[in-house]
Scaffold this motif. Structure first.
Motif, short mmCIF file in Angstrom:
data_model
loop_
_atom_site.label_atom_id
_atom_site.label_comp_id
_atom_site.label_asym_id
_atom_site.label_seq_id
_atom_site.Cartn_x
_atom_site.Cartn_y
_atom_site.Cartn_z
N ILE A 60 0.84 -1.20 0.00
CA ILE A 60 0.00 0.00 0.00
C ILE A 60 0.88 1.25 0.00
N ALA A 61 1.97 1.23 0.77
CA ALA A 61 2.88 2.38 0.80
C ALA A 61 3.54 2.59 -0.57
N GLN A 62 3.91 1.51 -1.23
CA GLN A 62 4.51 1.64 -2.57
C GLN A 62 3.51 2.22 -3.56
N GLN A 63 2.26 1.80 -3.46
CA GLN A 63 1.24 2.34 -4.36
C GLN A 63 1.05 3.83 -4.10
N ARG A 97 3.25 5.92 -2.87
CA ARG A 97 4.43 6.63 -3.38
C ARG A 97 4.39 6.75 -4.89
N ALA A 98 3.97 5.69 -5.56
CA ALA A 98 3.89 5.71 -7.02
C ALA A 98 2.82 6.68 -7.51
N ALA A 99 1.82 6.94 -6.68
CA ALA A 99 0.74 7.85 -7.07
C ALA A 99 1.21 9.30 -7.10
N GLY A 100 2.40 9.56 -6.56
CA GLY A 100 2.96 10.90 -6.61
C GLY A 100 2.52 11.76 -5.45
N PRO A 101 2.61 13.09 -5.63
CA PRO A 101 2.33 14.01 -4.53
C PRO A 101 0.93 13.86 -3.93
N ALA A 102 -0.04 13.48 -4.75
CA ALA A 102 -1.39 13.29 -4.22
C ALA A 102 -1.41 12.12 -3.24
N GLY A 103 -0.56 11.12 -3.49
CA GLY A 103 -0.43 9.99 -2.59
C GLY A 103 -1.70 9.16 -2.41
N ASP A 104 -2.58 9.17 -3.39
CA ASP A 104 -3.83 8.44 -3.29
C ASP A 104 -3.95 7.46 -4.44
N PRO A 105 -3.36 6.25 -4.28
CA PRO A 105 -3.37 5.30 -5.39
C PRO A 105 -4.77 4.85 -5.78
N GLU A 106 -5.69 4.79 -4.83
CA GLU A 106 -7.04 4.35 -5.18
C GLU A 106 -7.76 5.39 -6.02
#
Length: 118
Positions: A46-49, A51-60
């Protein structure tokens, strides 16, 4: 992080604490270690997702936006995928993967521990 994970000299300290928290559960040492790996793996993913989502930090939210675009074009081919976001919105929204996953993992471990106790 993809690939082998490097461990520093202090890393065993948190593993020790996690394993100690599972003392007196009836789990074997190997099962306790597996439980720690399972829990930490879920949190890391979940943390990797995030981080990958960028500054918004919301992968979902990012996944929802991407799926939304795909479903507008191909939703008829994937009715279950198309219906899932509407259901999520009706039940408190998204961004629950960390909590949902932790609860399911802990529920399963609880069942195993209860079985061992009886």
């Amino acid at each position: 992080m993809v690939g082998p994970r490097l461990m520093g000299p202090c890393e065993p300290a948190w593993i020790e604490q996690a394993l100690a928290a599972l003392d007196d559960t009836g789990l074997t040492g190997a099962e306790r270690m597996d439980a720690v790996v399972l829990l930490s793996g879920h949190v890391r993913e979940i943390a990797q997702q995030a981080r990958a989502a960028g500054p918004a930090g919301d992968p979902e939210a990012q996944l929802s936006a991407t799926l939304g675009e795909l479903m507008r074009e191909h939703g008829e081919r994937y009715p279950a995928v198309a219906a899932a976001p509407a259901s999520a919105a009706q039940h408190g929204g998204q961004d629950q993967a960390l909590e949902f996953g932790l609860q399911r993992i802990l529920d399963g471990l609880g069942l195993l521990i209860d079985r061992r106790a009886s």
